[in-house]
Motif scaffolding. Structure first.
Motif, PDB file in Angstrom:
ATOM      1  N   ASN A 151       0.823  -1.206   0.000  1.00 31.32           N
ATOM      2  CA  ASN A 151       0.000   0.000   0.000  1.00 31.32           C
ATOM      3  C   ASN A 151       0.858   1.258   0.000  1.00 31.32           C
ATOM      4  O   ASN A 151       0.510   2.250  -0.650  1.00 31.32           O
ATOM      5  CB  ASN A 151      -0.940   0.014   1.210  1.00 31.32           C
ATOM      6  N   PHE A 152       1.964   1.231   0.717  1.00 26.47           N
ATOM      7  CA  PHE A 152       2.836   2.396   0.776  1.00 26.47           C
ATOM      8  C   PHE A 152       3.385   2.743  -0.597  1.00 26.47           C
ATOM      9  O   PHE A 152       3.578   3.912  -0.940  1.00 26.47           O
ATOM     10  CB  PHE A 152       3.977   2.151   1.763  1.00 26.47           C
ATOM     11  N   ILE A 153       3.646   1.711  -1.410  1.00 26.24           N
ATOM     12  CA  ILE A 153       4.218   1.955  -2.731  1.00 26.24           C
ATOM     13  C   ILE A 153       3.138   2.154  -3.793  1.00 26.24           C
ATOM     14  O   ILE A 153       3.190   3.090  -4.585  1.00 26.24           O
ATOM     15  CB  ILE A 153       5.164   0.801  -3.131  1.00 26.24           C
ATOM     16  N   HIS A 183      -2.079   5.142  -4.115  1.00 24.05           N
ATOM     17  CA  HIS A 183      -1.792   6.573  -4.197  1.00 24.05           C
ATOM     18  C   HIS A 183      -2.421   7.366  -3.051  1.00 24.05           C
ATOM     19  O   HIS A 183      -2.077   8.528  -2.841  1.00 24.05           O
ATOM     20  CB  HIS A 183      -2.234   7.139  -5.548  1.00 24.05           C
ATOM     21  N   SER A 189       0.560   6.296  -0.116  1.00 22.69           N
ATOM     22  CA  SER A 189       1.971   6.595  -0.384  1.00 22.69           C
ATOM     23  C   SER A 189       2.231   8.098  -0.305  1.00 22.69           C
ATOM     24  O   SER A 189       1.305   8.913  -0.302  1.00 22.69           O
ATOM     25  CB  SER A 189       2.359   6.077  -1.768  1.00 22.69           C
ATOM     26  N   LEU A 205       3.948   7.499 -10.779  1.00 24.88           N
ATOM     27  CA  LEU A 205       4.012   6.082 -10.412  1.00 24.88           C
ATOM     28  C   LEU A 205       4.407   5.221 -11.610  1.00 24.88           C
ATOM     29  O   LEU A 205       5.191   4.284 -11.472  1.00 24.88           O
ATOM     30  CB  LEU A 205       2.670   5.620  -9.844  1.00 24.88           C
TER      31      LEU A 205
END
Length: 104
Positions: free
Chosen positions: A14-16, A19, A22, A37
């Motif tokens: 989820n962090f990466i 949207h 992150s 991204l």
């Protein structure tokens, strides 16, 4: 233990890729977030492709060098043997063709 690892993987995912979680969430335009991204994703694909390609090329490169050095070694050994012990290359009786050119 497995639940902790699973939660860690989910958080990193989820962090990466999310949207809204992150640091890309600070970019106000969603299409710009997506574009950034996509660029980051492309960058990582290229980086991993180079790593995998380099590893693959290394093995091919290594084998080709082994083959070349092997051929050089055999050639030098043959030429050295011809100079030092030429009798190794004399025709022995019963080997190959006779003096008339036919097999015995």
């Amino acid at each position: 233990m497995i639940k902790i690892i699973g939660n860690g993987i989910l958080f990193l995912w989820n962090f990466i890729f999310n949207h809204e979680v992150s640091p890309l969430r600070h970019i106000p335009d969603i299409s710009t977030r997506h574009y950034v991204l996509q660029i980051l994703g492309f960058m990582w694909v290229v980086a991993f492709s180079i790593v995998v390609g380099n590893a693959t090329f290394f093995y091919i490169n290594f084998l080709s060098h082994v083959a070349v050095f092997g051929v050089i070694t055999i050639t030098v050994s043959t030429l050295t043997a011809a100079k030092v012990k030429p009798e190794l290359f004399k025709r022995r009786v019963g080997w190959g063709r006779s003096s008339t050119g036919e097999h015995e």
